[in-house]
Design a protein around this motif. Structure first.
Motif, PDB file in Angstrom:
ATOM      1  N   GLU A 162      76.843 -42.757 -65.604  1.00 50.26           N
ATOM      2  CA  GLU A 162      76.964 -42.253 -66.973  1.00 50.26           C
ATOM      3  C   GLU A 162      75.620 -42.170 -67.705  1.00 50.26           C
ATOM      4  O   GLU A 162      75.498 -41.510 -68.729  1.00 50.26           O
ATOM      5  CB  GLU A 162      77.942 -43.104 -67.794  1.00 50.26           C
ATOM      6  N   ALA A 208      73.814 -37.224 -68.714  1.00 51.28           N
ATOM      7  CA  ALA A 208      74.891 -36.742 -67.845  1.00 51.28           C
ATOM      8  C   ALA A 208      74.293 -36.073 -66.629  1.00 51.28           C
ATOM      9  O   ALA A 208      73.281 -35.417 -66.717  1.00 51.28           O
ATOM     10  CB  ALA A 208      75.775 -35.759 -68.596  1.00 51.28           C
ATOM     11  N   GLU A 209      74.923 -36.282 -65.483  1.00 48.12           N
ATOM     12  CA  GLU A 209      74.399 -35.673 -64.250  1.00 48.12           C
ATOM     13  C   GLU A 209      75.032 -34.344 -64.016  1.00 48.12           C
ATOM     14  O   GLU A 209      76.157 -34.076 -64.294  1.00 48.12           O
ATOM     15  CB  GLU A 209      74.641 -36.604 -63.072  1.00 48.12           C
TER      16      GLU A 209
END
Length: 143
Positions: free
Chosen positions: A135, A142-143
Motif C-alpha cells: 500500500e 499506489a503500485e
C-alpha cells in the motif's frame, strides 16, 4: 531525521537500449522518460523498491564511464525463481550460489549491456515482510 537513498545514477552508453533492458528484460517500472532540447533522462524502479536508477545524458551523469558500476544489489524472496524469470526474458545470469544456508546467504548475478553488474540476494523473509508494504509503493502511494 530519516535519510533515504532513493536514486542511483547508472552510467550507460545508450539510454534507449538501457531503458529497453531494464524495463523489458529486468522488469523495472519506467517512472519517466524525459527528452527535450537540453537532456534525455529516464528513471526506472524495481517493483517493491524505494530506490530507483536514473540514466541520462546530463553532465553529472557523464562523469562515470558506461559500465563502471559494480555490485549494485537487488533483494528477492526467491533467487531461483528470480533467476528463471530473468533468463526467460533473455538476461544472462550466473548460477545461484549458496554462501551461507541462513536467510540472506544465497546470491546470483547479472550484467546490463554496458557491463554494470548486479548481485541478487535472496531474503526469504521478504515474501512475508516486504521492505515497503504494497500500500506504500509507487511514486504516489499506489503500485
Amino acid at each position: 531525521m530519516d535519510w533515504t537513498l532513493e536514486v542511483v545514477v547508472l552510467p550507460v552508453s545508450d539510454i534507449d537500449r538501457a531503458i529497453d533492458f531494464y524495463r523489458d528484460k529486468v522488469g523495472f517500472a519506467l517512472d519517466h522518460n524525459t527528452t527535450n532540447e537540453h537532456m534525455h533522462v529516464a528513471q526506472l524502479t524495481p517493483r517493491g523498491s524505494g530506490c530507483s536508477i536514473v540514466i541520462g545524458d546530463l553532465p553529472a551523469q557523464k562523469e562515470m564511464a558506461p559500465g563502471s558500476m559494480r555490485g549494485l544489489q537487488l533483494v528477492v524472496a526467491d533467487a531461483r525463481a528470480a533467476r528463471e524469470e530473468l533468463i526467460s526474458r533473455g538476461v544472462e545470469a550466473s548460477e545461484v550460489t549458496v554462501f551461507d544456508e541462513r536467510d540472506g546467504g544465497t546470491f546470483f548475478g547479472f550484467s546490463d549491456p554496458d557491463g554494470n553488474t548486479w548481485a541478487v540476494q535472496e531474503l526469504k523473509v521478504r515474501a512475508e515482510k516486504p521492505l515497503i508494504p504494497a500500500e506504500a509503493r509507487g511514486r504516489f502511494g499506489a503500485e
